[in-house]
Write an enzyme that holds these catalytic residues in place. Structure first.
Site, PDB file in Angstrom:
ATOM      1  CE1 TYR A 156      44.634  53.582  -6.258  1.00  0.00           C
ATOM      2  CE2 TYR A 156      42.546  53.442  -5.083  1.00  0.00           C
ATOM      3  CZ  TYR A 156      43.763  54.066  -5.294  1.00  0.00           C
ATOM      4  OH  TYR A 156      44.110  55.144  -4.537  1.00  0.00           O
ATOM      5  CE  LYS A 160      46.610  53.590  -3.004  1.00  0.00           C
ATOM      6  NZ  LYS A 160      47.877  54.277  -2.665  1.00  0.00           N
TER       7      LYS A 160
END
Lengths: 251, 464
Positions: A156, A160
């Site tokens: 994740y 990002k």
């Protein structure tokens, strides 16, 4: 068209069920707002009635962040139906479970595809539309997880990180075009996405993120940290040696 | 031999209004009478709008994603007709240039706004008013004819007796019926370039209003500055200035040798970089308002002032709009009809209670309006305030004021507006549908468009 106070008439939320996205919308809505589009993969879960207000048209549109080939057409269709897009919020994303990713590389790739590739093509399609219309603002939901990858959520986090870098570059490429990009970097937010996870220090709520993000968007800021102190926290964390960083209780 | 005139090349520009509040990107094309047709033919799907000197506070002279046509100031074509008492000049000519020509010849413009840096085209498109509205009406009342280019590039001449529908749709029409090329309008003869000014410091709103009402019939120019930070029994205290053009015999000996001398200059300019929050805050404005109020005499009559000093004091400071800082500012101007004095008072009470740092305020009485469909003035009281474009509380305050104003049968001035809604324009301007029908007649394809027209729904919605 936005007015002198940068209040939008048309808002498009990509990731129409995102709690943070909806909290930002709550703060951006004013009597000037005429159209709100909730774009999401499960339109039946969009709950448009929550935004019902006099003079506000709330539309729900089917939108799949992973289907990058549809994004340009989708944005053009939005503009044809609803007119100029004053503010678009790119809020979709999946957190995933890092331990499952370890055993399922394909699932990891799919998460990264939504968080990064999907957001890239969506943002570029929106940017092209706004360039044509000569004005507009894109708010991109990044995360402090991208500031420095942690063992607990590095898939994740890395998606990002990529998105954050992309959005900054996009903002610079749009200088002089009348279009602005605001990168929102929340810390740990108590929401559906993080339900069941151990809270990190300086955890916050969608409402607080919404307030700070909307204020930053109205001022045309490049970057909004929520809470604001995270900016300084990460100034330090970025330089902490890896063996120590690894052991920090960051949730 | 025929030569085709190429469309002038434009360049990409970020344009904002005088309030600097929000800019948009556009193709800015410089045009003159010779290149206008080619430029109009060249307009993209998002259309075009004419721009003069960009002194409208909000967004009427910008066109995001489309073209903006900036008219050349063709000073050499200022033609005075001494018999008719009129002047004919290009739409791009500024009042600054015009006054420099006509004042020494013994004329003055029939209406001047608070700045000389507006163009004739803009004066008509906004149907501007001045301190003499109660006596002389607005600018459009003095225009005898104008030439304009329509969306299909035909050039038509219109006036109060010549296609009055299109003429009055253009007066106050915010440039959305076509591009004004030149205009003929009446001038007023003056004996001198001086104003005879009466200044009066008045301690409360009621006294200011009753004095203004009483002087309607015998004073040509009248305006009041209001201290919007004053409260209680001093609510609405201010300074009333009335004026007439001075006759040559009123001038002192030193001025009498050149009674029509016109010398307008700027004495200082605000630098391009102003600290982020600007220099306007509650502290500085409280101090300013106190000083401004105290410096005014209780009564002073017969003071001679120059035209720039009386009409255009802010022009002395170049780029004064920068003092509000990066966020820019907006001007909120509305009118409420006579009989709604209590609403005006309620508005002033609300602004005063909000303690906003506001130093620029203008209160004025309007006479009857004209047939312009979107012309702003109607018989009543108009108040204008400048306020920094910061949302904290301002949005709610102004929305509340909008309701008060509209419920009282009032309206907002489109040349200033950068905040109201399509619904507010529809309520404030009951003849909007007539105007839309005339617009549809002369521009069925929706060639003319501006940020303002999109924001307020004045032009058909077209995609790119």
């Amino acid at each position: 068209m936005q007015n002198a106070l940068n209040e939008p008439q048309t808002i498009v939320l990509l990731g129409g069920t995102s709690e943070i996205g909806r909290a930002i919308v709550d703060e951006l809505l004013s009597v000037s707002t005429q159209t709100l589009v909730l774009a999401c993969r499960r339109p039946d879960e969009a709950q448009p009635e929550r935004f019902a207000a006099d003079g506000l048209h709330v539309a729900v549109e089917y939108f799949d962040a992973a289907a990058t080939e549809t994004h340009d057409g989708f944005v053009r269709k939005l503009a044809a139906e609803h007119g100029d897009i004053d503010i678009a919020i790119v809020a979709f994303g999946v957190l995933g479970v890092q331990s499952q990713f370890d055993d399922d590389p394909h699932a990891a790739a799919q998460a990264v595809h939504v968080n990064y590739t999907g957001a890239v093509s969506t943002s570029l399609a929106i940017a092209a539309q706004m360039r044509r219309q000569g004005h507009g603002q894109i708010a991109v939901l990044s995360s402090v997880a991208g500031e420095r990858a942690r063992a607990g959520n590095f898939v994740y986090g890395s998606s990002k990180a990529g998105l954050d870098a992309f959005a900054q570059g996009l903002g610079d490429s749009l200088a002089g075009s009348g279009v602005k990009v605001t990168v929102i970097r929340p810390g740990f937010v108590h929401s559906r996405m993080t339900r069941g996870l151990k809270s990190a220090p300086l955890a916050t709520t969608p409402r607080v993120v919404g307030e700070l993000a909307a204020a930053g968007i109205r001022k045309g800021k490049h970057t909004v940290w929520t809470p604001g102190v995270l900016r300084y926290v990460f100034m330090v964390l970025r330089h902490v040696p890896r063996p120590i960083f690894r052991r920090l209780p960051l949730g | 031999m025929t030569t085709s005139v190429p469309a002038s090349r434009g360049h990409r520009a970020l344009l904002a209004g005088w309030g600097l509040a929000a800019s948009s990107a556009t193709e800015l094309v410089d045009v003159d009478a010779g290149t206008l047709a080619a430029a109009v033919k060249d307009l993209p799907a998002r259309g075009g709008i004419a721009r003069g000197l960009g002194r409208s506070y909000g967004d009427p002279a910008q066109n995001a994603g489309g073209h903006v046509l900036r008219l050349a100031p063709t000073n050499e074509h200022i033609v005075i007709d001494d018999v008719a008492g009129t002047v004919t000049a290009g739409a791009g000519v500024s009042f600054d240039d015009l006054l420099a020509v006509i004042v020494p010849r013994g004329y003055f413009v029939p209406v001047t706004p608070g700045t000389r840096f507006v163009t004739i085209g803009g004066a008509i498109a906004s149907d501007i008013h001045g301190k003499n509205h109660h006596a002389d009406g607005s600018f459009g009342d003095h225009v005898t004819s104008l030439r304009m280019m329509l969306a299909d590039t035909t050039v038509v001449t219109v006036g109060p007796d010549n296609d009055p529908d299109l003429f009055w749709a253009t007066v106050g029409g915010m440039g959305l019926t076509g591009v004004i090329i030149d205009a003929t309008f009446r001038l007023i003869p003056v004996d001198s370039s001086r104003m005879s000014v009466e200044t009066r410091r008045i301690d409360n709103l009621d006294d200011i209003m009753s004095r203004m009402a009483a002087s309607d019939s015998n004073v040509r120019y009248s305006v009041a500055w209001i201290d919007l930070l004053a409260k209680g029994k001093h609510l609405g205290r201010g300074v009333l200035t009335n004026a007439e053009h001075a006759t040559a015999t009123q001038l002192a000996a030193s001025q009498a040798t050149d009674p029509l001398c016109f010398d307008a200059k700027q004495i200082v300019a605000v630098p391009p970089i102003v600290p982020a929050p600007g220099v306007i805050n509650r502290l500085s404005v409280t101090a300013f308002n106190e000083l401004w109020y105290r410096k005014a005499p209780l009564v002073r009559q017969g003071e001679l002032q120059s035209i720039p000093a009386y009409f255009h004091p802010l022009d002395l400071v170049g780029n004064w709009n920068r003092v509000y800082g990066r966020q820019g500012f907006l001007q909120y101007q509305f009118v409420v009809p006579f009989g709604a004095e209590d609403v005006l008072r309620a508005v002033i009470e609300r602004i005063s209670a909000a303690t906003l740092p506001i130093f620029l305020t203008v209160l004025k009485r309007f006479g009857a309006g004209n047939p312009g469909h979107l012309s702003f003035p109607i018989g009543g009281w108009t108040l204008a305030i400048d306020v920094r474009a910061e949302r904290a509380g301002l949005s709610a305050l102004l929305n509340g004021l909008d309701t008060l104003v509209l419920d009282a049968g009032g309206r907002h001035y489109l040349a200033k507006d950068f905040q109201t809604s399509p619904a507010a324009v529809r309520r404030g301007y009951p003849r909007l549908d007539e105007w839309l029908a005339i617009r549809e007649r002369v521009d069925p394809a929706g060639v003319w468009a501006s940020d303002l027209s999109r924001r307020l729904g004045l032009t058909p919605f077209r995609t790119n």
